[in-house]
Design a protein around this motif. Structure first.
Motif, PDB file in Angstrom:
ATOM      1  N   ALA A  60      37.949  49.301 -20.092  1.00 32.69           N
ATOM      2  CA  ALA A  60      37.315  48.516 -19.037  1.00 32.69           C
ATOM      3  C   ALA A  60      36.788  49.442 -17.958  1.00 32.69           C
ATOM      4  CB  ALA A  60      38.305  47.531 -18.438  1.00 32.69           C
ATOM      5  N   LEU A  61      35.623  49.130 -17.466  1.00 35.10           N
ATOM      6  CA  LEU A  61      34.983  49.983 -16.463  1.00 35.10           C
ATOM      7  C   LEU A  61      34.465  49.092 -15.339  1.00 35.10           C
ATOM      8  CD1 LEU A  61      34.316  53.045 -16.255  1.00 35.10           C
ATOM      9  CD2 LEU A  61      32.026  52.476 -17.051  1.00 35.10           C
ATOM     10  N   PRO A  62      34.800  49.421 -14.081  1.00 35.06           N
ATOM     11  CA  PRO A  62      34.291  48.615 -12.963  1.00 35.06           C
ATOM     12  C   PRO A  62      32.805  48.866 -12.766  1.00 35.06           C
ATOM     13  CG  PRO A  62      35.356  50.602 -12.143  1.00 35.06           C
ATOM     14  CD  PRO A  62      35.595  50.576 -13.626  1.00 35.06           C
ATOM     15  N   TYR A 118      35.842  46.043 -26.389  1.00 34.42           N
ATOM     16  CA  TYR A 118      36.947  45.741 -27.293  1.00 34.42           C
ATOM     17  C   TYR A 118      36.571  46.214 -28.698  1.00 34.42           C
ATOM     18  CZ  TYR A 118      37.804  42.574 -23.395  1.00 34.42           C
ATOM     19  OH  TYR A 118      37.988  42.059 -22.139  1.00 34.42           O
ATOM     20  N   ASN A 148      41.429  29.331 -13.837  1.00 32.51           N
ATOM     21  CA  ASN A 148      40.503  29.859 -12.831  1.00 32.51           C
ATOM     22  C   ASN A 148      40.576  29.105 -11.508  1.00 32.51           C
ATOM     23  OD1 ASN A 148      39.537  31.820 -14.546  1.00 32.51           O
ATOM     24  ND2 ASN A 148      37.940  30.491 -15.375  1.00 32.51           N
ATOM     25  N   VAL A 180      47.573  33.779 -20.470  1.00 34.94           N
ATOM     26  CA  VAL A 180      48.182  33.842 -19.147  1.00 34.94           C
ATOM     27  C   VAL A 180      48.879  32.500 -18.948  1.00 34.94           C
ATOM     28  CG1 VAL A 180      47.715  33.909 -16.676  1.00 34.94           C
ATOM     29  CG2 VAL A 180      46.512  35.468 -18.216  1.00 34.94           C
ATOM     30  N   TYR A 198      31.963  42.707 -11.387  1.00 36.12           N
ATOM     31  CA  TYR A 198      33.238  43.374 -11.645  1.00 36.12           C
ATOM     32  C   TYR A 198      33.149  44.457 -12.718  1.00 36.12           C
ATOM     33  CZ  TYR A 198      35.236  39.803  -8.695  1.00 36.12           C
ATOM     34  OH  TYR A 198      35.524  38.997  -7.621  1.00 36.12           O
ATOM     35  N   PRO A 201      41.416  31.209 -24.050  1.00 32.32           N
ATOM     36  CA  PRO A 201      41.536  31.166 -22.586  1.00 32.32           C
ATOM     37  C   PRO A 201      41.340  32.506 -21.886  1.00 32.32           C
ATOM     38  CG  PRO A 201      43.706  31.068 -23.595  1.00 32.32           C
ATOM     39  CD  PRO A 201      42.708  31.041 -24.724  1.00 32.32           C
ATOM     40  N   THR A 202      41.358  33.605 -22.617  1.00 35.59           N
ATOM     41  CA  THR A 202      41.120  34.905 -21.976  1.00 35.59           C
ATOM     42  C   THR A 202      40.042  35.663 -22.747  1.00 35.59           C
ATOM     43  OG1 THR A 202      42.719  36.169 -23.285  1.00 35.59           O
ATOM     44  CG2 THR A 202      43.577  35.050 -21.322  1.00 35.59           C
ATOM     45  N   GLN A 206      31.050  41.395 -16.961  1.00 37.35           N
ATOM     46  CA  GLN A 206      31.807  40.703 -15.904  1.00 37.35           C
ATOM     47  C   GLN A 206      31.030  40.648 -14.593  1.00 37.35           C
ATOM     48  OE1 GLN A 206      35.083  43.427 -15.895  1.00 37.35           O
ATOM     49  NE2 GLN A 206      36.071  42.516 -17.676  1.00 37.35           N
ATOM     50  N   VAL A 218      41.097  48.658 -26.071  1.00 39.59           N
ATOM     51  CA  VAL A 218      40.335  48.046 -24.987  1.00 39.59           C
ATOM     52  C   VAL A 218      39.933  49.143 -24.014  1.00 39.59           C
ATOM     53  CG1 VAL A 218      40.426  46.378 -23.083  1.00 39.59           C
ATOM     54  CG2 VAL A 218      41.702  45.936 -25.194  1.00 39.59           C
ATOM     55  N   GLN A 249      41.111  41.359  -7.312  1.00 37.87           N
ATOM     56  CA  GLN A 249      39.999  40.681  -7.997  1.00 37.87           C
ATOM     57  C   GLN A 249      40.489  39.665  -9.021  1.00 37.87           C
ATOM     58  OE1 GLN A 249      38.387  44.252  -9.688  1.00 37.87           O
ATOM     59  NE2 GLN A 249      37.290  44.835  -7.823  1.00 37.87           N
ATOM     60  N   LYS A 309      41.743  38.013 -12.137  1.00 36.43           N
ATOM     61  CA  LYS A 309      41.834  38.418 -13.541  1.00 36.43           C
ATOM     62  C   LYS A 309      41.047  39.690 -13.859  1.00 36.43           C
ATOM     63  CE  LYS A 309      38.053  35.477 -15.219  1.00 36.43           C
ATOM     64  NZ  LYS A 309      37.654  34.471 -16.196  1.00 36.43           N
ATOM     65  N   TYR A 310      40.213  40.135 -12.896  1.00 36.77           N
ATOM     66  CA  TYR A 310      39.435  41.353 -13.144  1.00 36.77           C
ATOM     67  C   TYR A 310      40.148  42.624 -12.706  1.00 36.77           C
ATOM     68  CZ  TYR A 310      35.668  38.194 -14.282  1.00 36.77           C
ATOM     69  OH  TYR A 310      34.909  37.222 -14.880  1.00 36.77           O
ATOM     70  N   PRO A 318      44.812  43.641 -20.221  1.00 32.82           N
ATOM     71  CA  PRO A 318      44.265  42.567 -21.066  1.00 32.82           C
ATOM     72  C   PRO A 318      45.365  41.714 -21.706  1.00 32.82           C
ATOM     73  CG  PRO A 318      44.003  44.717 -22.132  1.00 32.82           C
ATOM     74  CD  PRO A 318      44.530  44.988 -20.755  1.00 32.82           C
ATOM     75  N   TYR A 340      40.119  38.777 -23.516  1.00 33.74           N
ATOM     76  CA  TYR A 340      40.778  39.607 -24.514  1.00 33.74           C
ATOM     77  C   TYR A 340      41.033  38.817 -25.800  1.00 33.74           C
ATOM     78  CZ  TYR A 340      44.333  42.478 -26.773  1.00 33.74           C
ATOM     79  OH  TYR A 340      45.034  43.224 -27.677  1.00 33.74           O
ATOM     80  N   PRO A 381      41.152  47.754 -14.064  1.00 31.34           N
ATOM     81  CA  PRO A 381      41.088  46.387 -14.595  1.00 31.34           C
ATOM     82  C   PRO A 381      42.490  45.792 -14.695  1.00 31.34           C
ATOM     83  CG  PRO A 381      40.951  47.972 -16.389  1.00 31.34           C
ATOM     84  CD  PRO A 381      40.920  48.772 -15.103  1.00 31.34           C
TER      85      PRO A 381
END
Lengths: 310, 310
Positions: free
Chosen positions: B218-220, B211, A90, A227, B206, B182-183, B203, B216, A203, A205-206, A223, B185, A220
């Motif tokens: 994702a929606l903003p 999940y 981050n 990383v 964001y 770390p993520t 988020q 997966v 954005q 990671k978003y 996923p 996901y 997005p």
């Protein structure tokens, strides 16, 4: 038809929680070109020094990238950047920035580079970006990236340059900083009012969001379990985004830009899975297409209404 | 069919760059209930004190919310929280937290509340959440929210409780903290391995990601020019998400959950446009449906392949 990209070519030293590389090919123009090379003929404009070796030239020429406009500054050294990423990637700290030949870079484009159908101005001093725009009069689509530094010390030049392109691609917080608006949506509306066709807010990671007169589109990030190295992800996104636009004939509609967001997002997701250009160098079109299809599945939903009270 | 929500009922004092309220109705259960009230019969379980006035009762009963299980603790005072948001609303500082009657809250559910079809456990101490789960044996869908505090001081209880629900709704960084991944996901995959049907990573500005074993989604967040007060946005999201699931008959599939994400996102976007419950109190079903349709337009894209080299 071809795409010209103007920007940095660099060697990067990178350390992340997953490993490190002391010196690998990097730079905005490099990452952009490797991603865009899937779509069209790419011409890279940027300076390198005497230390730019055969391995670097070979990588920079991945998938036929044209390096005729790469300027070899005799007696100079290539731009070098070194940084270390923290936990979860981050945050990152710059340990070393040696601009070297990049410090006095003044882009001079060949006729072929000037005749590009599409132009991408990677993050360099905005007056230099403006000078390139004056040379590329035939481009049907121009896009630029920038950074907070230029907002702080060269705002007037930056605004003039932004107003001269079709599309601004910037981190969402920089869009807010540039306009003084409290939300990215508000910032993008302001910038569209300057006459641009499109604004893209990255954005991290978003993911990323696209703003045009026809609406908003948000996608997005793909996923990931891990990383490995986020260096160059933004420029790789730009390469997929701009490249896929270059490969599309006819009008550059909101729908064309939406699909371009998916290509940028898909290729960027490969970039971060390994260090530097390692993954994108050996990427295939089929792998990209599969992730674009995945992204569609991850974002489509059935909106058959639920009965609501009130 | 009904939804039981167990959690805080509070008075909030909030200051943002757009204004302030010295004392307004808030609390996780309140925000959840107001959003979920569009979909089904909602029963609120939580404690209030002698200071809980007629105006507060009236708001808490918006759209027929059932308050029979709200426990009036005679001689006590209602939970009070006071905070101030910084520029861009990205950070907030707590100025005052008076738990009052919430400090000794031990949820005791009426038979009707125990018989709920769907249960939402808002953020309270995880052993208390577990006790409620033991009382609600008929629920076909159970979801819980929590916070970093419980990860830090009651991890064992929290993990036991999470493993007993169908769905965990948590901030994405808390999912990573909970699992050490770390993520988000990676964190979600780990938690799905504990036996849950679904994990939702919130988020903030964001948006949110879902999940499940089927994939997966994702929606903003809905794009806004201004955000006036983000307090309660997460619980409002949960109310729309869980409420729309409660309103759906039959199996709770990945597609049902995806659509639920859209309802949660849409209603949360109204919540932040005014202070506290002010906007959602007078919200209409048509307004929600319009934003759900907007969200679909903002995320759908044409994936007709671009010809790729390589």
């Amino acid at each position: 038809m071809s795409v010209t990209v103007v920007g940095s070519i660099a060697f990067d030293g990178v350390k992340t929680p997953f490993g490190e590389r002391e010196r690998m090919l990097g730079g905005a123009a490099t990452h952009f070109a490797l991603a865009a090379s899937f779509f069209d003929e790419i011409r890279v404009v940027g300076p390198v020094g005497d230390d730019f070796d055969d391995a670097a030239w070979k990588t920079l020429r991945t998938r036929g990238i044209n390096t005729d406009d790469v300027e070899h500054v005799a007696g100079g050294k290539t731009f070098f950047w070194k940084g270390v990423y923290g936990e979860n990637l981050n945050s990152r700290e710059t340990l070393e920035t040696d601009l070297n030949v990049f410090e006095t870079f003044d882009p001079k484009l060949s006729q072929a580079a000037q005749d590009a159908d599409v132009l991408f101005l990677a993050n360099i001093q905005p007056d230099l970006q403006y000078g390139v725009l004056q040379q590329c009069t035939k481009a049907r689509f121009t896009a630029l990236d920038s950074m907070d530094l230029w907002i702080n010390i060269a705002r007037e030049s930056l605004e003039k340059t932004i107003k001269a392109v079709d599309c601004l691609i910037l981190n969402d917080e920089e869009l807010e900083q540039l306009t003084g608006k409290p939300t990215t949506y508000g910032a993008a509306q302001e910038i569209l009012g300057w006459g641009l066709k499109a604004v893209v807010g990255k954005q991290g990671k978003y993911g990323a969001a696209l703003y045009t007169a026809d609406g908003v589109f948000a996608l997005p990030a793909y996923p990931m379990t891990d990383v490995v190295d986020p260096t160059g992800a933004g420029d790789t996104f730009a390469g997929g985004f701009v490249g896929s636009i270059a490969a599309t004939e006819g009008e550059i509609t909101h729908d064309v830009l939406k699909r371009a967001m998916a290509y940028g997002t898909a290729i960027a997701s490969f970039n971060v899975q390994e260090f530097g250009t390692e993954r994108v160098e050996r990427l295939t079109g089929d792998e990209i297409a599969a992730r674009v299809a995945d992204l569609q599945g991850m974002t489509a939903f059935d909106a058959t209404p639920v009965a609501l009270r009130g």
